[in-house]
Write an enzyme that holds these catalytic residues in place. Structure first.
Site, mmCIF file in Angstrom:
data_model
loop_
_atom_site.group_PDB
_atom_site.id
_atom_site.type_symbol
_atom_site.label_atom_id
_atom_site.label_comp_id
_atom_site.label_asym_id
_atom_site.label_seq_id
_atom_site.Cartn_x
_atom_site.Cartn_y
_atom_site.Cartn_z
ATOM 1 N N HIS A 45 0.868 -1.178 0.000
ATOM 2 C CA HIS A 45 0.000 0.000 0.000
ATOM 3 C C HIS A 45 0.907 1.231 0.000
ATOM 4 O O HIS A 45 2.019 1.169 0.530
ATOM 5 C CB HIS A 45 -0.834 -0.057 1.292
ATOM 6 C CG HIS A 45 -1.902 0.980 1.417
ATOM 7 N ND1 HIS A 45 -1.647 2.263 1.825
ATOM 8 C CD2 HIS A 45 -3.242 0.912 1.213
ATOM 9 C CE1 HIS A 45 -2.784 2.942 1.875
ATOM 10 N NE2 HIS A 45 -3.764 2.148 1.500
ATOM 11 N N ASP A 47 3.039 -4.817 7.943
ATOM 12 C CA ASP A 47 1.844 -3.995 7.838
ATOM 13 C C ASP A 47 0.647 -4.923 8.010
ATOM 14 O O ASP A 47 0.328 -5.725 7.124
ATOM 15 C CB ASP A 47 1.842 -3.312 6.457
ATOM 16 C CG ASP A 47 0.528 -2.585 6.168
ATOM 17 O OD1 ASP A 47 -0.434 -2.742 6.930
ATOM 18 O OD2 ASP A 47 0.479 -1.869 5.145
ATOM 19 N N GLN A 51 -4.547 -5.275 6.918
ATOM 20 C CA GLN A 51 -5.558 -6.173 6.344
ATOM 21 C C GLN A 51 -5.517 -7.576 6.954
ATOM 22 O O GLN A 51 -6.242 -8.460 6.491
ATOM 23 C CB GLN A 51 -5.362 -6.278 4.826
ATOM 24 C CG GLN A 51 -5.531 -4.956 4.084
ATOM 25 C CD GLN A 51 -6.958 -4.423 4.103
ATOM 26 O OE1 GLN A 51 -7.905 -5.140 4.427
ATOM 27 N NE2 GLN A 51 -7.121 -3.165 3.770
ATOM 28 N N LYS A 88 -10.236 -0.469 10.768
ATOM 29 C CA LYS A 88 -10.420 -1.641 9.898
ATOM 30 C C LYS A 88 -10.788 -2.883 10.714
ATOM 31 O O LYS A 88 -11.138 -3.915 10.148
ATOM 32 C CB LYS A 88 -9.146 -1.894 9.087
ATOM 33 C CG LYS A 88 -8.876 -0.808 8.043
ATOM 34 C CD LYS A 88 -7.752 -1.191 7.131
ATOM 35 C CE LYS A 88 -7.153 -0.038 6.369
ATOM 36 N NZ LYS A 88 -7.955 0.425 5.227
ATOM 37 N N CYS A 147 -4.716 2.580 -3.694
ATOM 38 C CA CYS A 147 -3.472 3.057 -3.042
ATOM 39 C C CYS A 147 -2.338 2.061 -3.250
ATOM 40 O O CYS A 147 -1.534 1.819 -2.336
ATOM 41 C CB CYS A 147 -3.675 3.317 -1.557
ATOM 42 S SG CYS A 147 -4.889 4.562 -1.196
HETATM 43 N N1 PLP Z 1 -1.747 -0.846 4.596
HETATM 44 C C1 PLP Z 1 -2.701 -1.548 3.976
HETATM 45 C C2 PLP Z 1 -2.384 -2.908 3.464
HETATM 46 C C3 PLP Z 1 -3.976 -1.003 3.823
HETATM 47 O O1 PLP Z 1 -4.928 -1.702 3.199
HETATM 48 C C4 PLP Z 1 -4.240 0.292 4.337
HETATM 49 C C5 PLP Z 1 -5.560 0.922 4.156
HETATM 50 O O2 PLP Z 1 -6.292 0.624 3.242
HETATM 51 C C6 PLP Z 1 -3.212 0.981 4.987
HETATM 52 C C7 PLP Z 1 -1.986 0.376 5.099
HETATM 53 C C8 PLP Z 1 -3.407 2.349 5.543
HETATM 54 O O3 PLP Z 1 -4.286 2.325 6.622
HETATM 55 P P1 PLP Z 1 -4.790 3.673 7.290
HETATM 56 O O4 PLP Z 1 -5.306 4.540 6.199
HETATM 57 O O5 PLP Z 1 -5.838 3.225 8.241
HETATM 58 O O6 PLP Z 1 -3.611 4.281 7.989
#
Ligand code: PLP
Length: 404
Positions: free
Chosen positions: A122, A199, A202, A225, A363
């Site tokens: 992401h 990370d 998900q 999430k 993203c």
């Molecule tokens: N990493 C992954 C794999 C994501 O899917 C997301 C959000 O869609 C993020 C990071 C970023 O999360 P946040 O916007 O809650 O900081």
């Protein structure tokens, strides 16, 4: 016992309509809906306990502090971390990664040092490292994947050099659904003396996560999430690492003593938590974790796996269906395109049928480039979604397809 109807009743928004049709919410990868207990926790704390934490001698402040610190313990238990010193509250995954890039970058990376990322990250696990590259001259190396959306582990192993300082990789891809073998990848990194940031944005909402079993050095996730509120998240870090790293932001809470000549910093975890924390949010996050724990993360994992398998089979019945991401180990995300219908058109027309999906690059533009596409439509499932909703999605896509 998994009683889906009873679970759905806990989420008031699921019974609303959009455009006069029942809402079918399949955008859980972007954010999840909130059970009543989470929303009530926010209102209850504001109505009856609100006071700033860690600073007051008075009753309310002490009670708010107890709730906030009890929430940290709930997160610790949920991730099976060794100590609450390893749980840093942040605004979300993005801030957790930025915190680490700033702090680890400052302490452990100089010009020419390398960080290994994967092609399916992401943007929030790419751009902070690029900012560090611009500031410090670090080098970004990228793990490639095969056409099924699985990382190439041999290639990964070959990316290590004496200048590798960190591996930062997603546990589950928000586009492909791939569940990366982070335990194995961490073992490889450790064999090279390199720490790993995972990370978990998900993964935490969908499967049991045990940071000790994974042996990850750092693990990030977002509250919103995992059925909690927006604006709160977590960075887990092994205590021996967090002890060595410098603070991220300066301000109240993170200090022990301040003079104009010199400041000494607070102990863990407060060293990384400058300013008034979102103590209402942390409390609500803990209620969300209690909620999913009561259902059971393994039960959630199994239910969503079955639902995603069903959805994949049903979607494949559609003429012109292309699914992106067919890893053996796959979470509850399906990205797809149908014929030459633009993803935005498909998403917009399905929206008119009450079906909420995500369209676009999600993203993850470097991943889109690897796939040779601009974007996809993404259905991402939760434990409150049903087979009937999947059937409605398939019928909706058929209807749109016939229009084209
Ligand atoms: N990493 C992954 C794999 C994501 O899917 C997301 C959000 O869609 C993020 C990071 C970023 O999360 P946040 O916007 O809650 O900081």
């Amino acid at each position: 016992m998994y009683d889906i109807q009873k679970i759905r009743e806990d989420f008031p928004i699921l019974s609303r309509t959009v455009y006069g049709r029942p809402l079918i919410y399949l955008d859980n990868g972007a954010t999840t809906q909130k059970p009543r207990c989470v929303v009530d926790a926010i209102a209850d704390e504001y109505y009856s306990v609100n006071a700033n934490v860690h600073r007051g001698v008075h009753f309310l402040s002490q009670q708010a502090t107890e709730l906030h610190e009890a929430s940290r313990e709930t997160v610790r238990r949920f991730l099976n971390a060794r100590s609450t010193n390893e749980i840093i509250f942040t605004r979300g995954t993005t801030e957790s990664i930025n915190l680490l890039a700033a702090s680890f970058g400052e302490a452990c990376m100089k010009e020419g040092d390398e960080v290994i990322l994967s092609v399916m990250e992401h943007h929030s696990n790419i751009v902070p490292w690029q900012l560090l590259r611009d500031r410090r001259g670090i080098v970004i190396r990228v793990i490639p994947m095969n056409d099924r959306g699985e990382l190439l582990l041999d290639e990964y192993e070959r990316l290590f050099t004496p200048r590798t300082r960190l591996v930062a990789v997603t546990h589950v891809s928000n586009v492909l659904g791939t569940v990366n073998p982070v335990r194995e990848m961490t073992a490889t990194a450790h064999a090279h003396g390199v720490p790993v940031l995972v990370d978990g944005a998900q993964s935490v909402p969908h499967m049991p996560v045990d940071v000790q079993a994974l042996d990850a050095d750092f693990y990030a996730f977002s509250g919103h999430k995992v059925y909690g509120p927006t604006g709160v998240g977590v960075l887990y870090g092994k205590e021996e690492w967090l002890d060595r790293l410098p603070p991220y932001q300066g301000g109240g809470e993170m200090i022990q003593h301040v003079s104009f000549e010199r400041t000494t910093f607070n102990e863990l975890p407060y060293k990384f938590e400058a300013g008034t924390p979102d103590y209402i949010g942390t409390h609500a996050l803990a209620r969300a974790l209690d909620y999913v724990s009561a259902i059971g993360m393994s039960e959630i994992d199994a239910y969503e796996h079955e639902l995603t398998t069903y959805a994949t089979a049903r979607l494949k019945e559609i003429e012109g269906m292309r699914i992106f991401g067919e890893a053996d180990a796959k979470g509850s995300v399906i990205s797809f395109l149908v014929g030459d219908i633009h993803h935005f058109d498909l998403g917009t027309l399905l929206d008119r049928l009450g079906i909420a999906l995500r369209t676009g690059h999600h993203c993850a533009q470097p991943l889109m480039e690897r796939l040779g596409i601009e974007g996809t439509v993404r259905a991402s499932f939760s434990f409150y979604n049903t087979r009937e909703e999947v059937d409605a999605l398939v019928a909706g896509i058929e209807r749109v397809r016939k229009m084209f």
